[in-house]
Design a protein around this motif. Structure first.
Motif, PDB file in Angstrom:
ATOM      1  N   THR A   1      46.389  38.019  51.594  1.00 16.14           N
ATOM      2  CA  THR A   1      45.749  37.912  50.288  1.00 16.14           C
ATOM      3  C   THR A   1      46.793  37.883  49.180  1.00 16.14           C
ATOM      4  OG1 THR A   1      45.480  40.309  50.106  1.00 16.14           O
ATOM      5  CG2 THR A   1      43.634  39.068  51.048  1.00 16.14           C
TER       6      THR A   1
ATOM      7  N   SER B   1      46.878  38.439  44.913  1.00  9.87           N
ATOM      8  CA  SER B   1      46.191  38.798  43.675  1.00  9.87           C
ATOM      9  C   SER B   1      46.894  38.134  42.503  1.00  9.87           C
ATOM     10  CB  SER B   1      46.177  40.312  43.477  1.00  9.87           C
ATOM     11  OG  SER B   1      45.402  40.915  44.497  1.00  9.87           O
ATOM     12  N   THR B   2      46.106  37.514  41.645  1.00  5.37           N
ATOM     13  CA  THR B   2      46.661  36.850  40.470  1.00  5.37           C
ATOM     14  C   THR B   2      46.252  37.623  39.223  1.00  5.37           C
ATOM     15  OG1 THR B   2      44.738  35.389  40.285  1.00  5.37           O
ATOM     16  CG2 THR B   2      46.608  34.601  41.601  1.00  5.37           C
ATOM     17  N   ASP B   3      46.982  37.395  38.137  1.00  2.00           N
ATOM     18  CA  ASP B   3      46.709  38.162  36.919  1.00  2.00           C
ATOM     19  C   ASP B   3      46.395  37.298  35.705  1.00  2.00           C
ATOM     20  OD1 ASP B   3      49.200  37.119  36.434  1.00  2.00           O
ATOM     21  OD2 ASP B   3      50.236  39.033  36.382  1.00  2.00           O
TER      22      ASP B   3
ATOM     23  N   ARG C   1      42.054  36.850  40.160  1.00  2.00           N
ATOM     24  CA  ARG C   1      41.277  37.039  41.388  1.00  2.00           C
ATOM     25  C   ARG C   1      42.206  37.430  42.532  1.00  2.00           C
ATOM     26  NH1 ARG C   1      35.913  34.666  41.459  1.00  2.00           N
ATOM     27  NH2 ARG C   1      35.604  33.416  39.607  1.00  2.00           N
ATOM     28  N   THR C   2      41.590  37.846  43.625  1.00  2.00           N
ATOM     29  CA  THR C   2      42.302  38.042  44.880  1.00  2.00           C
ATOM     30  C   THR C   2      41.862  36.928  45.811  1.00  2.00           C
ATOM     31  OG1 THR C   2      42.457  40.425  44.566  1.00  2.00           O
ATOM     32  CG2 THR C   2      42.733  39.593  46.816  1.00  2.00           C
TER      33      THR C   2
END
Length: 135
Positions: free
Chosen positions: A14, A16-18, A127-128
């Motif tokens: 996975t 994760s974006t910011d 999102r992840t």
């Protein structure tokens, strides 16, 4: 669900974006997912309709330029799909990038060019995301 015979050759991780629109270098995670004895190809695939995978240089200014280009090519507003969930721009940007890439593998190593990296393109963050590596 993946067919039973594919489970032994599929890994996932996975990311994760910011930010709403961002590009993340996932080359190291993909390399870790490739079996040590693999030869042939691997497919890196994201099973999301608002994210994509591409191969290019992971230089920070270039990634910023690419994010800016996607934002300019596909404006945020004015799309019919926005009446449903207000993210048509993310779907269209992901369609331009595509959901995956196939990469040659030699002796368990990705056969990428000197400046090539595997990039996750987030179009609807933060999102992840789950990235699959199938060999």
């Amino acid at each position: 669900m993946w067919p039973a015979h594919d489970r032994d050759t599929m890994a996932q991780f996975t990311v994760s974006t910011d930010a709403r629109l961002s590009v993340v270098d996932v080359t190291d995670q993909v390399m870790e997912a490739v079996p040590a004895d693999a030869d042939g190809t691997v497919t890196v695939f994201v099973e999301h309709t608002t994210a994509g995978v591409t191969i290019n240089e992971a230089e920070s200014r270039l990634l910023g330029d690419f994010e800016r280009a996607l934002a300019e090519i596909v404006p945020a507003d004015g799309w019919a799909h926005d009446e449903i969930d207000d993210n048509a721009d993310a779907h269209i940007r992901a369609m331009l990038v595509g959901p995956g890439e196939t990469i040659p593998v030699e002796d368990g190593s990705l056969a990428l060019g000197t400046w090539q990296s595997v990039l996750l393109v987030e179009c609807d963050g933060p999102r992840t995301r789950t990235v699959h590596v199938v060999s």
